[in-house]
Design a protein around this motif. Structure first.
Motif, PDB file in Angstrom:
ATOM      1  N   MET A   1       0.845  -1.197   0.000  1.00 38.70           N
ATOM      2  CA  MET A   1       0.000   0.000   0.000  1.00 38.70           C
ATOM      3  C   MET A   1       0.874   1.239   0.000  1.00 38.70           C
ATOM      4  N   ARG A 156      -9.697  -5.359  -5.071  1.00 41.37           N
ATOM      5  CA  ARG A 156      -8.670  -6.404  -5.112  1.00 41.37           C
ATOM      6  C   ARG A 156      -8.178  -6.655  -6.535  1.00 41.37           C
ATOM      7  N   HIS A 159      -5.839  -3.845  -7.402  1.00 38.13           N
ATOM      8  CA  HIS A 159      -4.553  -4.067  -6.736  1.00 38.13           C
ATOM      9  C   HIS A 159      -3.722  -5.105  -7.480  1.00 38.13           C
ATOM     10  N   MET A 160      -4.343  -6.189  -7.913  1.00 39.19           N
ATOM     11  CA  MET A 160      -3.635  -7.234  -8.642  1.00 39.19           C
ATOM     12  C   MET A 160      -3.125  -6.739  -9.997  1.00 39.19           C
ATOM     13  N   ASP A 162      -1.892  -3.750 -10.362  1.00 39.34           N
ATOM     14  CA  ASP A 162      -0.868  -2.749 -10.021  1.00 39.34           C
ATOM     15  C   ASP A 162      -1.356  -1.304 -10.077  1.00 39.34           C
ATOM     16  N   ARG A 164      -2.729   1.911  -7.997  1.00 40.47           N
ATOM     17  CA  ARG A 164      -2.802   2.419  -6.631  1.00 40.47           C
ATOM     18  C   ARG A 164      -4.281   2.506  -6.268  1.00 40.47           C
ATOM     19  N   ASP A 186     -10.655  -5.056   6.139  1.00 38.45           N
ATOM     20  CA  ASP A 186      -9.915  -6.033   5.356  1.00 38.45           C
ATOM     21  C   ASP A 186      -9.215  -5.384   4.162  1.00 38.45           C
ATOM     22  N   LEU A 187      -9.843  -4.357   3.586  1.00 39.79           N
ATOM     23  CA  LEU A 187      -9.271  -3.703   2.406  1.00 39.79           C
ATOM     24  C   LEU A 187      -8.053  -2.845   2.735  1.00 39.79           C
ATOM     25  N   ARG A 188      -7.806  -2.581   3.998  1.00 36.98           N
ATOM     26  CA  ARG A 188      -6.614  -1.827   4.381  1.00 36.98           C
ATOM     27  C   ARG A 188      -5.332  -2.527   3.948  1.00 36.98           C
ATOM     28  N   THR A 189      -5.399  -3.822   3.718  1.00 42.25           N
ATOM     29  CA  THR A 189      -4.198  -4.562   3.333  1.00 42.25           C
ATOM     30  C   THR A 189      -3.791  -4.311   1.890  1.00 42.25           C
ATOM     31  N   ILE A 190      -4.706  -3.790   1.076  1.00 44.04           N
ATOM     32  CA  ILE A 190      -4.377  -3.606  -0.344  1.00 44.04           C
ATOM     33  C   ILE A 190      -4.573  -2.176  -0.834  1.00 44.04           C
ATOM     34  N   GLY A 191      -5.051  -1.280   0.024  1.00 41.39           N
ATOM     35  CA  GLY A 191      -5.270   0.092  -0.413  1.00 41.39           C
ATOM     36  C   GLY A 191      -5.412   1.045   0.742  1.00 41.39           C
TER      37      GLY A 191
END
Length: 205
Positions: A1, A156, A159-160, A162, A164, A186-191
């Motif tokens: 992130m 997700r 994020h996959m 690439d 931001r 849960d979305l804090r892990t990818i954004g």
């Protein structure tokens, strides 16, 4: 992130997930079935100023539209799990080009491109990635419904690929506050989680 707080509006897209008349509006499919959500109905007036600001700064607006394609007899092709959850869905609901299929009027004037989707993610079997890359987009801010469905899946998939990813927490809604809050955590892990106002303020500066 990413921890970078700067935003280049010209390389940023707002992705509006499924804010359509059949989900939100009076007389739409979900209103008829008693499944329309007050939390979801509150989203368009909150998101419209964000879309306006991004457009003024040279950004891009994309919307996804959930679509029920008709079979040879004109009946909607509904996946079994959705038919079980929403037995009220019928012929004419979410048909491409119909009023119910359209993005709500408060947001429609800002939209640069709409993609028709059949599953949760706005990227799945659509041309969204193709369009964003040719518009030179590298950052996406995601809003819409539902937080733990279309929004989470779209975030997700972005994020996959690439991009931001930012998620506008108060620009999303789920069936319950608990489901909404759990999905955002849960979305804090990818954004990055932010608010509509904070995102618009960053664009304005």
């Amino acid at each position: 992130m990413s921890t970078d707080t700067t935003l280049d509006a010209r390389r940023t897209a707002l992705i509006i997930v499924d804010l359509q008349n059949d989900f939100l509006s009076e007389g739409g499919a979900y209103d008829r079935g008693g499944a329309a959500s007050d939390a979801a109905r509150a989203l368009p007036p909150r998101i419209a100023p964000v879309a306006r600001t991004l457009k003024q700064r040279g950004g891009f607006i994309a919307a996804s539209q959930f679509t029920l394609w008709p079979d040879a007899d004109g009946e909607p092709m509904i996946s079994p799990h959705l038919k079980q959850l929403r037995p009220f869905l019928r012929r004419g609901d979410f048909v491409a080009g119909s009023r119910g299929h359209a993005t709500v009027s408060a947001l429609e004037p800002f939209i640069d491109v709409s993609v028709w989707k059949v599953a949760y993610s706005a990227f799945f079997n659509t041309q969204l990635d193709w369009v964003l890359r040719r518009a030179r987009i590298d950052t996406v801010a995601i809003c819409g419904i539902v937080t733990n469905g279309g929004v989470a899946s779209t975030a997700r998939d972005a994020h996959m690929r690439d991009y931001r990813v930012l998620v506008l927490g108060d620009g999303c809604a789920a069936s319950t506050p608990a489901a909404h809050d759990t999905a955002l955590a849960d979305l804090r892990t990818i954004g990055e989680l932010t608010t509509c106002e904070a995102f618009a303020d960053r664009l304005a500066t």
